[in-house]
Design a protein around this motif. Structure first.
Motif, PDB file in Angstrom:
ATOM      1  N   VAL A 131       6.067   9.580  -2.472  1.00 32.82           N
ATOM      2  CA  VAL A 131       7.005   8.449  -2.407  1.00 32.82           C
ATOM      3  C   VAL A 131       6.413   7.233  -3.104  1.00 32.82           C
ATOM      4  O   VAL A 131       7.090   6.533  -3.870  1.00 32.82           O
ATOM      5  N   ARG A 132       5.125   6.985  -2.850  1.00 34.07           N
ATOM      6  CA  ARG A 132       4.475   5.826  -3.479  1.00 34.07           C
ATOM      7  C   ARG A 132       4.453   5.974  -4.983  1.00 34.07           C
ATOM      8  O   ARG A 132       4.650   5.015  -5.733  1.00 34.07           O
ATOM      9  N   GLN A 133       4.223   7.215  -5.439  1.00 32.91           N
ATOM     10  CA  GLN A 133       4.195   7.460  -6.875  1.00 32.91           C
ATOM     11  C   GLN A 133       5.591   7.294  -7.476  1.00 32.91           C
ATOM     12  O   GLN A 133       5.767   6.680  -8.525  1.00 32.91           O
ATOM     13  N   LEU A 134       6.591   7.823  -6.782  1.00 31.48           N
ATOM     14  CA  LEU A 134       7.962   7.764  -7.288  1.00 31.48           C
ATOM     15  C   LEU A 134       8.457   6.322  -7.386  1.00 31.48           C
ATOM     16  O   LEU A 134       9.019   5.916  -8.397  1.00 31.48           O
ATOM     17  N   GLY A 135       8.270   5.559  -6.314  1.00 29.68           N
ATOM     18  CA  GLY A 135       8.806   4.207  -6.287  1.00 29.68           C
ATOM     19  C   GLY A 135       7.835   3.159  -6.792  1.00 29.68           C
ATOM     20  O   GLY A 135       8.217   2.005  -6.992  1.00 29.68           O
ATOM     21  N   GLY A 136       6.577   3.539  -6.967  1.00 29.49           N
ATOM     22  CA  GLY A 136       5.578   2.588  -7.431  1.00 29.49           C
ATOM     23  C   GLY A 136       5.246   1.519  -6.403  1.00 29.49           C
ATOM     24  O   GLY A 136       4.736   0.455  -6.748  1.00 29.49           O
ATOM     25  N   ALA A 137       5.533   1.778  -5.125  1.00 31.95           N
ATOM     26  CA  ALA A 137       5.298   0.758  -4.101  1.00 31.95           C
ATOM     27  C   ALA A 137       3.939   0.956  -3.444  1.00 31.95           C
ATOM     28  O   ALA A 137       3.504   2.083  -3.208  1.00 31.95           O
ATOM     29  N   ALA A 138       3.273  -0.155  -3.139  1.00 30.48           N
ATOM     30  CA  ALA A 138       2.013  -0.146  -2.413  1.00 30.48           C
ATOM     31  C   ALA A 138       2.258  -0.809  -1.053  1.00 30.48           C
ATOM     32  O   ALA A 138       3.257  -1.522  -0.886  1.00 30.48           O
ATOM     33  N   PRO A 139       1.358  -0.580  -0.095  1.00 25.54           N
ATOM     34  CA  PRO A 139       1.494  -1.302   1.172  1.00 25.54           C
ATOM     35  C   PRO A 139       1.550  -2.810   0.921  1.00 25.54           C
ATOM     36  O   PRO A 139       0.833  -3.328   0.066  1.00 25.54           O
ATOM     37  N   GLY A 140       2.428  -3.499   1.659  1.00 29.13           N
ATOM     38  CA  GLY A 140       2.566  -4.938   1.484  1.00 29.13           C
ATOM     39  C   GLY A 140       3.686  -5.336   0.528  1.00 29.13           C
ATOM     40  O   GLY A 140       3.975  -6.522   0.359  1.00 29.13           O
ATOM     41  N   LYS A 142       6.763  -4.680   1.058  1.00 25.29           N
ATOM     42  CA  LYS A 142       7.990  -4.799   1.858  1.00 25.29           C
ATOM     43  C   LYS A 142       8.925  -3.626   1.581  1.00 25.29           C
ATOM     44  O   LYS A 142      10.080  -3.785   1.167  1.00 25.29           O
ATOM     45  N   THR A 143       8.399  -2.427   1.810  1.00 29.37           N
ATOM     46  CA  THR A 143       9.194  -1.209   1.617  1.00 29.37           C
ATOM     47  C   THR A 143       8.925  -0.240   2.766  1.00 29.37           C
ATOM     48  O   THR A 143       8.115  -0.517   3.660  1.00 29.37           O
ATOM     49  N   MET A 144       9.551   0.934   2.691  1.00 28.84           N
ATOM     50  CA  MET A 144       9.323   1.984   3.687  1.00 28.84           C
ATOM     51  C   MET A 144       7.857   2.380   3.776  1.00 28.84           C
ATOM     52  O   MET A 144       7.409   2.852   4.824  1.00 28.84           O
ATOM     53  N   VAL A 145       7.124   2.189   2.689  1.00 26.81           N
ATOM     54  CA  VAL A 145       5.698   2.531   2.675  1.00 26.81           C
ATOM     55  C   VAL A 145       4.946   1.768   3.771  1.00 26.81           C
ATOM     56  O   VAL A 145       4.004   2.298   4.372  1.00 26.81           O
ATOM     57  N   ASP A 146       5.388   0.546   4.092  1.00 26.80           N
ATOM     58  CA  ASP A 146       4.706  -0.268   5.103  1.00 26.80           C
ATOM     59  C   ASP A 146       4.828   0.321   6.509  1.00 26.80           C
ATOM     60  O   ASP A 146       4.009   0.016   7.377  1.00 26.80           O
ATOM     61  N   ALA A 147       5.841   1.138   6.741  1.00 33.57           N
ATOM     62  CA  ALA A 147       5.950   1.828   8.030  1.00 33.57           C
ATOM     63  C   ALA A 147       5.343   3.230   7.957  1.00 33.57           C
ATOM     64  O   ALA A 147       4.740   3.704   8.917  1.00 33.57           O
ATOM     65  N   LEU A 148       5.503   3.886   6.807  1.00 31.71           N
ATOM     66  CA  LEU A 148       5.094   5.291   6.701  1.00 31.71           C
ATOM     67  C   LEU A 148       3.582   5.464   6.634  1.00 31.71           C
ATOM     68  O   LEU A 148       3.031   6.397   7.227  1.00 31.71           O
ATOM     69  N   VAL A 149       2.895   4.595   5.912  1.00 36.37           N
ATOM     70  CA  VAL A 149       1.445   4.763   5.765  1.00 36.37           C
ATOM     71  C   VAL A 149       0.733   4.644   7.119  1.00 36.37           C
ATOM     72  O   VAL A 149      -0.034   5.544   7.491  1.00 36.37           O
ATOM     73  N   PRO A 150       0.977   3.575   7.898  1.00 34.07           N
ATOM     74  CA  PRO A 150       0.325   3.531   9.214  1.00 34.07           C
ATOM     75  C   PRO A 150       0.761   4.675  10.131  1.00 34.07           C
ATOM     76  O   PRO A 150      -0.026   5.147  10.953  1.00 34.07           O
ATOM     77  N   ALA A 151       1.989   5.147   9.973  1.00 37.51           N
ATOM     78  CA  ALA A 151       2.466   6.243  10.828  1.00 37.51           C
ATOM     79  C   ALA A 151       1.698   7.530  10.551  1.00 37.51           C
ATOM     80  O   ALA A 151       1.269   8.204  11.486  1.00 37.51           O
ATOM     81  N   ARG A 177       7.228 -10.911   1.170  1.00 39.14           N
ATOM     82  CA  ARG A 177       8.131 -11.117   0.046  1.00 39.14           C
ATOM     83  C   ARG A 177       8.306  -9.779  -0.675  1.00 39.14           C
ATOM     84  O   ARG A 177       7.314  -9.107  -0.992  1.00 39.14           O
ATOM     85  N   ALA A 178       9.557  -9.377  -0.916  1.00 42.12           N
ATOM     86  CA  ALA A 178       9.830  -8.058  -1.497  1.00 42.12           C
ATOM     87  C   ALA A 178       9.350  -7.993  -2.941  1.00 42.12           C
ATOM     88  O   ALA A 178       9.568  -8.918  -3.725  1.00 42.12           O
ATOM     89  N   ARG A 179       8.690  -6.887  -3.267  1.00 44.51           N
ATOM     90  CA  ARG A 179       8.235  -6.701  -4.644  1.00 44.51           C
ATOM     91  C   ARG A 179       8.834  -5.465  -5.303  1.00 44.51           C
ATOM     92  O   ARG A 179       8.496  -5.139  -6.430  1.00 44.51           O
ATOM     93  N   LYS A 180       9.729  -4.781  -4.579  1.00 42.71           N
ATOM     94  CA  LYS A 180      10.348  -3.574  -5.150  1.00 42.71           C
ATOM     95  C   LYS A 180      11.838  -3.585  -4.857  1.00 42.71           C
ATOM     96  O   LYS A 180      12.286  -4.126  -3.851  1.00 42.71           O
ATOM     97  N   GLY A 181      12.596  -2.958  -5.737  1.00 43.80           N
ATOM     98  CA  GLY A 181      14.019  -2.753  -5.483  1.00 43.80           C
ATOM     99  C   GLY A 181      14.835  -4.023  -5.618  1.00 43.80           C
ATOM    100  O   GLY A 181      14.362  -5.066  -6.088  1.00 43.80           O
TER     101      GLY A 181
END
Lengths: 214, 161
Positions: A131-140, A142-151, A177-181
């Motif tokens: 997911v991180r690779q697909l969306g290019g999102a890192a923790p912080g 403001k995406t689903m990654v912020d809930a999924l990584v700690p989970a 502050r959102a950085r994706k989407g």
């Protein structure tokens, strides 16, 4: 409910989580998304395009109905089928993202008839990486990654710990502050709103804990 | 739904004399172009624009829109994308251009997992309108998939001010 949270002394040993468990997870997720669809859409109307709840409801309803029609007999196959249907039915960015999460996790589980909690955690971590690779999102961001990584980090401890970690991660997106989407176009105006994708991720992890009886 | 009827036929339509098995139609193989937008109208209009500008006196490469969701709303449909890619696939590869967010992510997810799109399908990193025109013009001129991809990507370098 059986205590599924026993330590896994031998991660390569026989697992406790079978296809029925994974199907219960997806069914619980569909019910939860259905109950919370209005809240997800309200969060999405603040910083997105107000369709997250209805998109996920459509996607998980399709997943639950497919799983009932032709129940796959391995945990990996359940997740692969769920992921495929999310990609094809959701219609928004969460479709390919959640679809990739589950398909990749399903692929990582292979054709084992049952898996341990640790094996499921490892597979979901592979899914989150995809997911991180697909969306290019890192923790912080403001995406689903912020809930999924700690989970997935906490899933090594227990299902209940994963649920708490996801909920905390989702709540912690509010000041970011959102950085994706689409929300990233709002810049500072995205601050003060919880990210809808992180909120739905917390629901999915809570459904996992529910399926485990925790 | 956009199927074969929704594509411009071009070279393929003129290749009927090549024999029923298509074995000697290699020269007529053209790269197909798929345009994925959140909006059905945007995808269809850009396809029309690109095909119109490419048709400078000859046949044009097959181009198909995949816009909006299957029920006509704003969004992305993996089914429409797969159908469009199958419709323009002439065996020389398929170049896919996408506009935003879920359009890009859906194409990438389909490519990453495999099996849903023709074997030689590529997501092209290009501006949607300008890239579509460059891709269809290049494909219509007989360019291979790498040439189509390069032409579409190069559209980013054209400055307007």
């Amino acid at each position: 409910m059986p205590d599924l949270d026993l330590p896994d002394p031998d991660p390569s040993g026989p697992g406790l989580l079978d296809a029925g468990f994974l199907r219960r997870w997806m069914t619980a997720a569909a019910a939860s998304v259905d109950r919370e669809a209005d809240r997800l859409t309200a969060l999405d109307s603040a910083i997105g395009d107000a369709d997250h709840g209805s998109n996920l409801r459509r996607g998980f309803t399709a997943v639950a109905s497919e799983l009932e029609k032709e129940p796959p007999d391995t945990p990996g196959a359940v997740l692969a089928l769920a992921g495929r249907h999310l990609i094809s039915t959701v219609g928004g960015a969460s479709g390919p993202l959640y679809g990739t999460l589950l398909r990749r996790a399903g692929k990582a589980l292979g054709d084992a008839a049952a898996v341990s909690r640790q094996e499921l955690a490892d597979a979901l971590r592979a899914g989150v990486d995809a997911v991180r690779q697909l969306g290019g999102a890192a923790p912080g961001d403001k995406t689903m990654v912020d809930a999924l990584v700690p989970a997935v980090d906490a899933l090594g401890t227990s299902f209940a710990a994963a649920r708490s970690a996801a909920e905390e991660g989702a709540l912690a997106t509010t000041p970011l502050r959102a950085r994706k989407g689409r929300a990233s176009y709002l810049g500072e105006r995205s601050v003060g709103h919880q990210d809808p994708g992180a909120a739905s991720s917390a629901l999915l992890v809570a459904a996992l804990a529910e399926a485990a009886g925790e | 739904m956009y199927g074969r009827d929704g594509t411009t036929q071009g070279r393929d339509a003129t290749a009927g004399a090549g024999g029923p098995d298509g074995a000697d139609r290699t020269d007529d193989r053209t790269v197909g172009v798929v345009l994925v937008s959140h909006s059905a109208a945007v995808a269809a209009s850009v396809a029309e624009l690109a095909a119109g500008l490419a048709a400078g006196g000859g046949a044009t490469a097959p181009v198909a829109p995949a816009g909006g969701t299957a029920d006509g709303g704003l969004g992305t449909s993996s089914e429409l994308i797969a159908a469009a890619a199958a419709a323009v696939d002439r065996g020389a590869g398929v170049a896919v251009l996408a506009d935003l967010g879920s359009a890009v992510l859906t194409v990438k997810a389909l490519l990453a997992e495999g099996g849903d799109l023709p074997g030689d399908t590529r997501l092209v990193d290009a501006p949607f309108v300008e890239g579509a025109v460059a891709a269809v013009v290049t494909a219509s001129a007989g360019g291979d998939l790498a040439a189509v991809e390069a032409a579409a990507a190069q559209a980013y370098t054209y400055r307007k001010v």
